[in-house]
Design a protein around this motif. Sequence first.
Motif, mmCIF file in Angstrom:
data_model
loop_
_atom_site.group_PDB
_atom_site.id
_atom_site.type_symbol
_atom_site.label_atom_id
_atom_site.label_comp_id
_atom_site.label_asym_id
_atom_site.label_seq_id
_atom_site.Cartn_x
_atom_site.Cartn_y
_atom_site.Cartn_z
ATOM 1 N N GLY A 117 0.812 -1.212 0.000
ATOM 2 C CA GLY A 117 0.000 0.000 0.000
ATOM 3 C C GLY A 117 0.842 1.257 0.000
ATOM 4 N N TRP A 118 1.920 1.257 0.778
ATOM 5 C CA TRP A 118 2.808 2.423 0.802
ATOM 6 C C TRP A 118 3.484 2.641 -0.551
ATOM 7 N N LEU A 119 3.938 1.576 -1.184
ATOM 8 C CA LEU A 119 4.563 1.708 -2.503
ATOM 9 C C LEU A 119 3.576 2.263 -3.524
ATOM 10 N N ALA A 120 2.327 1.829 -3.459
ATOM 11 C CA ALA A 120 1.315 2.318 -4.400
ATOM 12 C C ALA A 120 0.999 3.791 -4.155
ATOM 13 N N ARG A 121 0.800 4.159 -2.883
ATOM 14 C CA ARG A 121 0.458 5.559 -2.568
ATOM 15 C C ARG A 121 1.614 6.507 -2.854
ATOM 16 N N SER A 122 2.817 6.091 -2.538
ATOM 17 C CA SER A 122 3.962 6.998 -2.596
ATOM 18 C C SER A 122 4.569 7.100 -3.986
ATOM 19 N N PHE A 123 4.578 5.991 -4.729
ATOM 20 C CA PHE A 123 5.330 5.953 -5.989
ATOM 21 C C PHE A 123 4.513 5.411 -7.159
ATOM 22 N N ASP A 124 3.230 5.164 -6.914
ATOM 23 C CA ASP A 124 2.364 4.593 -7.944
ATOM 24 C C ASP A 124 2.940 3.293 -8.492
ATOM 25 N N TRP A 125 3.553 2.522 -7.621
ATOM 26 C CA TRP A 125 4.119 1.221 -7.996
ATOM 27 C C TRP A 125 3.199 0.149 -7.439
ATOM 28 N N GLN A 126 2.549 -0.568 -8.322
ATOM 29 C CA GLN A 126 1.584 -1.583 -7.918
ATOM 30 C C GLN A 126 2.308 -2.924 -7.755
ATOM 31 N N VAL A 127 2.467 -3.348 -6.521
ATOM 32 C CA VAL A 127 3.189 -4.581 -6.202
ATOM 33 C C VAL A 127 2.236 -5.555 -5.528
ATOM 34 N N PRO A 128 2.065 -6.751 -6.055
ATOM 35 C CA PRO A 128 1.234 -7.738 -5.366
ATOM 36 C C PRO A 128 1.790 -8.043 -3.978
ATOM 37 N N GLU A 129 0.911 -8.179 -3.026
ATOM 38 C CA GLU A 129 1.361 -8.447 -1.654
ATOM 39 C C GLU A 129 2.237 -9.690 -1.568
ATOM 40 N N ASP A 130 1.923 -10.697 -2.350
ATOM 41 C CA ASP A 130 2.700 -11.936 -2.284
ATOM 42 C C ASP A 130 4.116 -11.773 -2.831
ATOM 43 N N ASN A 131 4.388 -10.651 -3.505
ATOM 44 C CA ASN A 131 5.732 -10.390 -4.017
ATOM 45 C C ASN A 131 6.596 -9.642 -3.006
ATOM 46 N N VAL A 132 6.020 -9.332 -1.858
ATOM 47 C CA VAL A 132 6.749 -8.684 -0.770
ATOM 48 C C VAL A 132 7.208 -9.759 0.203
ATOM 49 N N HIS A 133 8.505 -9.775 0.484
ATOM 50 C CA HIS A 133 9.069 -10.752 1.414
ATOM 51 C C HIS A 133 9.735 -10.018 2.569
ATOM 52 N N LEU A 134 9.371 -10.388 3.781
ATOM 53 C CA LEU A 134 9.913 -9.745 4.971
ATOM 54 C C LEU A 134 11.259 -10.365 5.323
ATOM 55 N N LEU A 135 12.240 -9.516 5.520
ATOM 56 C CA LEU A 135 13.592 -9.923 5.892
ATOM 57 C C LEU A 135 14.102 -8.947 6.947
ATOM 58 N N PRO A 136 15.136 -9.318 7.686
ATOM 59 C CA PRO A 136 15.580 -8.408 8.743
ATOM 60 C C PRO A 136 16.020 -7.033 8.250
ATOM 61 N N ASP A 137 16.674 -6.973 7.080
ATOM 62 C CA ASP A 137 17.231 -5.696 6.640
ATOM 63 C C ASP A 137 17.609 -5.774 5.171
ATOM 64 N N VAL A 138 18.103 -4.644 4.653
ATOM 65 C CA VAL A 138 18.478 -4.558 3.243
ATOM 66 C C VAL A 138 19.628 -5.500 2.913
ATOM 67 N N LEU A 139 20.578 -5.627 3.815
ATOM 68 C CA LEU A 139 21.725 -6.493 3.522
ATOM 69 C C LEU A 139 21.316 -7.960 3.431
#
Length: 385
Positions: free
Chosen positions: A72-94
Amino acid sequence: MHPFDEITVDQLRAAGSTKWTMFPDAIGAFVAEMDFGVPPAVADVVRTAADTQAMGYLPAADRAAAKRATAGWLARSFDWQVPEDNVHLLPDVLSAMRIAIQRFTPPGSPVIVPTPAYMPFLTVVPALNREVIEVPSILEEDGRYRLDLDAIDAAFAAGAGLLVLCNPWNPVGRVLTRDELTDVAEVVDRHGGRVFSDEIHAPLVLDDLPHLPYASLDARTAGHTITAVAASKGWNIPGLKCGQMILSNDDDVAAFAPYATDAGDTVGLLGGRAVVAAYDKSQDWLDNVVTYLRGNRDLLVDMVDQIPGLRISPVEGTYIAWLDCRELDLPGGPAQFFRREAGVALTDGNLCGAAGEGFARLIFAMPRPVLRKALERMRAAVIGR
């Protein structure tokens, strides 16, 4: 007076972060975190967890909520539509960077890191038994940096499999334009390469510029990019350890599916819930922070102009300043000099790659009176040496 102005050094040291305890006699300007606390909604998450003793593993419902909040944040902020299932939670960028290298590049292939670079980019790669190809970026007369596309092209031609792209760019403060990103895409596509795009500073664009997620440009970039984002910089919660890796094509989603559960199990309950509080409930807090950072940036530029021989690259995004100290020829390097003579702890530019020799990285996300004091000390040290 802005409430952030009232935060004192004693309060910051008492909070106990590395930034303010590693050098107890210096102003901490070397760790990329802010001194402004956290949004009330995030504080409520932590407080509620303590009151209810909720310190266990992240439940499936909360994991889904964090992924949904990110999309939702990516869509509101950057108009980037990302399916929720394509988001993977990890501890950090590294953590996402390690996955990008290990899972999405040819075994043994080198990794291209444009420099000056975020310091761990230069250490994570060899720790994975990969070669780093440093590509010094081009420094323009006005202090802005641009990527050396010819050198990146040559590195891919020599066998590199992945380009590390940092936008907004730590440590030099650039926000890359659509034309610049498109030029990168053409080079990568020509060689069948991949891109790891670190966009952790995306919430912190200070100028009237858009942040453009690299993977969102077109089908090519979606097809060859692994993106990392997080609430840790914009909402100041790095210690809660919940970043997000975005996969932007079906092949990568399928390839990563067997590993997704184990990777996601490294994220804790507090981090997952804090992401929702940040992305869904704390935009006003972020807006206030960005406005304050603009004021700090402007003060920084004005005061650096008063320090003979010191120059600063234009800061379009992030809360990181890149200081050109080469003309000063400071003994022992800039960080050692300013730590010893001014009581200000910076990061020496040589840790950001060979292109950073003679430079220093300064974190200006601090109370404005403290920033002013740091710069006054630095000016006095330079003038008095």
